[in-house]
Scaffold this active site. Sequence first.
Site, PDB file in Angstrom:
ATOM      1  N   ASP A   1       0.922   2.475   3.827  1.00 19.17           N
ATOM      2  CA  ASP A   1       0.029   3.559   3.392  1.00 19.17           C
ATOM      3  C   ASP A   1       0.827   4.858   3.219  1.00 19.17           C
ATOM      4  O   ASP A   1       0.364   5.956   3.559  1.00 19.17           O
ATOM      5  CB  ASP A   1      -1.142   3.752   4.370  1.00 19.17           C
ATOM      6  CG  ASP A   1      -2.289   4.562   3.755  1.00 19.17           C
ATOM      7  OD1 ASP A   1      -2.202   4.928   2.562  1.00 19.17           O
ATOM      8  OD2 ASP A   1      -3.271   4.841   4.474  1.00 19.17           O
TER       9      ASP A   1
ATOM     10  N   HIS B   1       2.786  14.304   1.214  1.00 23.05           N
ATOM     11  CA  HIS B   1       2.161  15.612   0.985  1.00 23.05           C
ATOM     12  C   HIS B   1       3.219  16.684   1.163  1.00 23.05           C
ATOM     13  O   HIS B   1       4.157  16.511   1.945  1.00 23.05           O
ATOM     14  CB  HIS B   1       1.019  15.865   1.980  1.00 23.05           C
ATOM     15  CG  HIS B   1      -0.167  14.986   1.765  1.00 23.05           C
ATOM     16  ND1 HIS B   1      -0.956  15.060   0.647  1.00 23.05           N
ATOM     17  CD2 HIS B   1      -0.669  13.973   2.516  1.00 23.05           C
ATOM     18  CE1 HIS B   1      -1.919  14.156   0.719  1.00 23.05           C
ATOM     19  NE2 HIS B   1      -1.763  13.477   1.838  1.00 23.05           N
TER      20      HIS B   1
ATOM     21  N   HIS C   1       0.818  -1.216   0.000  1.00 22.30           N
ATOM     22  CA  HIS C   1       0.000   0.000   0.000  1.00 22.30           C
ATOM     23  C   HIS C   1       0.853   1.268   0.000  1.00 22.30           C
ATOM     24  O   HIS C   1       1.239   1.763   1.060  1.00 22.30           O
ATOM     25  CB  HIS C   1      -0.914  -0.020   1.237  1.00 22.30           C
ATOM     26  CG  HIS C   1      -2.081   0.893   1.152  1.00 22.30           C
ATOM     27  ND1 HIS C   1      -3.369   0.474   1.417  1.00 22.30           N
ATOM     28  CD2 HIS C   1      -2.184   2.200   0.835  1.00 22.30           C
ATOM     29  CE1 HIS C   1      -4.207   1.493   1.270  1.00 22.30           C
ATOM     30  NE2 HIS C   1      -3.513   2.551   0.919  1.00 22.30           N
TER      31      HIS C   1
ATOM     32  N   HIS D   1      -5.318  -1.044   5.714  1.00 19.55           N
ATOM     33  CA  HIS D   1      -5.091  -0.223   6.910  1.00 19.55           C
ATOM     34  C   HIS D   1      -6.139  -0.377   8.029  1.00 19.55           C
ATOM     35  O   HIS D   1      -6.823   0.573   8.398  1.00 19.55           O
ATOM     36  CB  HIS D   1      -4.921   1.254   6.557  1.00 19.55           C
ATOM     37  CG  HIS D   1      -5.860   1.796   5.496  1.00 19.55           C
ATOM     38  ND1 HIS D   1      -7.222   1.704   5.595  1.00 19.55           N
ATOM     39  CD2 HIS D   1      -5.611   2.431   4.331  1.00 19.55           C
ATOM     40  CE1 HIS D   1      -7.764   2.275   4.533  1.00 19.55           C
ATOM     41  NE2 HIS D   1      -6.818   2.707   3.747  1.00 19.55           N
TER      42      HIS D   1
ATOM     43  N   ASP E   1      -8.992   2.966  -3.419  1.00 20.32           N
ATOM     44  CA  ASP E   1      -8.397   3.525  -2.205  1.00 20.32           C
ATOM     45  C   ASP E   1      -8.190   5.039  -2.279  1.00 20.32           C
ATOM     46  O   ASP E   1      -7.895   5.614  -3.316  1.00 20.32           O
ATOM     47  CB  ASP E   1      -7.056   2.879  -1.875  1.00 20.32           C
ATOM     48  CG  ASP E   1      -6.535   3.363  -0.534  1.00 20.32           C
ATOM     49  OD1 ASP E   1      -7.202   3.102   0.474  1.00 20.32           O
ATOM     50  OD2 ASP E   1      -5.497   4.046  -0.507  1.00 20.32           O
TER      51      ASP E   1
END
Length: 440
Positions: A315, A319, A70, A242, A162
């Site tokens: 995950d 950003h 992921h 998750h 997702d």
Amino acid sequence: MDWSWERIPAEYLVTGVKLARGGKISARKGFLHVKKGRIEAIGVGQPAAEGLPALAAEGMVLAPGFVDLHVHFREPGQEEKETVATGSRAAAAGGYTAVVTMPNTDPAIDNAGMVRYVLDRGRESGLCRVLPTGAISVGRQGETMAEMGAMVEAGAVAFTDDGSPVASGKLMANALKYARVLGVPIMSHAEDLSLTGGGCMHGGYWSTRLGLTGMPRAGEDAAVFRDIELARATGAHLHVCHVSTKGAVEVIRRAKADGVRVTAEATPHHFSQDHSRCRGYSPLFKMSPPLREPDDVAAIADGLADGTIDCIATDHAPHTATEKELQFDQAPFGVIGLETAFAVANTYLVEAGKMDLGQLVQCLGERPAEVLGLPLGKLEEGAEADFVLLDPAREWTVTEARLRSRSRNSSFLGETLRGRVLATFLRGRLTWREEDPSLG
Ligand SMILES: [Zn+2]
């Protein structure tokens, strides 16, 4: 370690290592013999081959390369956050030799051409196996099913919307039926948005104290329950992404006991951090699903230890600093995780006595590979030589300067962790090596 090689030769030995195989770390030292990118021989004691160049990795643990089911590499569309190339660099630094990318790019990975695009970017970077997922629905809009068959032919390894849940139970049921025929799993971001929409952290004591809108556990529990019942009814393979609540762990445990084809992953932040971290309003602790309560954190660790949760996935969600400097309720969800996963898991699971190191490396390599039915994550003669050298006792502090990802939004910044990836090899080729002399 002897790092005198300018270039890694086509055939060599790694000697003096403790081998991680079958859930155990060998007490006796052993060796790995690599020839043309494959494992020629492996075992304890002295290698039979003589006269080969040897990398003396005295006392290091040699484990299979890690596999992350992921990651968000943001390409195409948000290359300022991460690209397949920069994400692969971060993956190699974290000990990963294979990653599964999520399709919530811009545009979304919802057709065969886009799947090939991600595969090509991965091959170009050459630092990690990049395995794309395709979207379940066209544009991840949750309405029309995407062309799953064509995407599998192009190389998609699973399907998921997702970033968003599939709100329609009918669409999810149909996707599961198709996926079953195609022989791939559906990966579920399980969230009931009618319960969690507008929320920015876990709904509980701290959301009330901080005056922030909460995302209740029930939003995840109910969605996991629905998808498991659809998997039960269709006989398809559901993979729950998750997992963050004790309720979801319990539902998965029961379904596995019933023989439902369900697998699950959990992230390092969900078994090590709880919602009290949000008390300073730092968006570095804002993720979806959110950091939960201490009993959820314990349930995730227990679920990994007893196999209810099959594997650890990061995950990894990069950003920019600008976005993560917004106010808590305005900032985007997500944290990076590839470069800290091993150390966090080693610190919070192994050092905390929840599992041993042999089990942990299975959760990072062999088990995620099994979820996808890939021949990775094992040290066997004839297998491709994807492996890592680990020092589980080495302490290091997570700093921005140390991170290789294009983004720095880690929830572990400033934390001192135990366990370091010293080198990563993909098909026998070095993709990462620790160069900090204070750590060397
Ligand atoms: Zn998700």
